[in-house]
Motif scaffolding. Structure first.
Motif, short mmCIF file in Angstrom:
data_model
loop_
_atom_site.label_atom_id
_atom_site.label_comp_id
_atom_site.label_asym_id
_atom_site.label_seq_id
_atom_site.Cartn_x
_atom_site.Cartn_y
_atom_site.Cartn_z
N PRO A 88 74.65 104.01 89.06
CA PRO A 88 74.53 104.90 90.35
C PRO A 88 73.21 104.65 91.34
O PRO A 88 73.28 104.65 92.57
CB PRO A 88 74.84 106.30 90.00
CG PRO A 88 75.70 106.12 88.65
CD PRO A 88 74.96 105.02 88.07
N THR A 91 72.90 102.32 94.07
CA THR A 91 73.55 102.21 95.29
C THR A 91 72.39 102.29 96.53
O THR A 91 71.72 102.92 96.58
CB THR A 91 74.47 103.64 95.36
OG1 THR A 91 75.40 103.54 94.49
CG2 THR A 91 74.94 103.82 96.66
N SER A 126 79.72 103.60 91.65
CA SER A 126 80.17 104.95 91.43
C SER A 126 81.58 104.76 90.67
O SER A 126 82.35 103.72 90.66
CB SER A 126 80.67 105.60 92.55
OG SER A 126 81.26 106.76 92.68
#
Length: 127
Positions: A88, A91, A126
């Motif tokens: 994550p 990102t 995600s």
């Protein structure tokens, strides 16, 4: 002038993979070292990886070493970023950049030395 256009971003689950592509036009691509950078929301731009124009030597940030791989195809005026085992925290908007020289430690300083930049492609990790 060297124009750079990135593609390949998207939504991927944690642990997944993506390959980003940056296509260059306008000048002799083979004489430029290339780099990938990323900027997450609310954060400063971060160096990811770079590849030398002369011998394709590579350089990575500690945060992606062992998971990401940069490569280039001079015949296609293209540089790639293969991203594996995505997290994550990966990102961000990923941008490619070009330098007529090779100074990877300078790139750590907000891409200092890069001459041309693309607009970026968004990668979202995600579940």
């Amino acid at each position: 002038q060297l124009q750079l256009v990135e593609s390949g971003g998207g939504l991927v689950q944690p642990g997944g993979s993506l390959r980003l592509t940056c296509v260059a036009s306008g000048r002799t691509f083979g004489s430029y070292s290339m780099g990938w950078f990323r900027q997450a929301p609310g954060k400063t731009r971060e160096f990811v990886a770079a590849i030398n124009w002369r011998d394709s030597n590579t350089y990575y940030s500690d945060s992606v070493k062992g998971r990401f791989s940069i490569s280039r195809d001079n015949a296609k005026n293209t540089v790639y970023l293969q991203m594996n085992t995505l997290k994550p925290e990966d990102t961000a908007v990923y941008s490619c950049a070009a330098d007529h020289a090779w100074n990877p430690t300078a790139y750590l300083n907000d891409g200092y030395g890069m001459d041309y930049w693309g607009k970026g492609t968004l990668v979202t990790v995600s579940s």
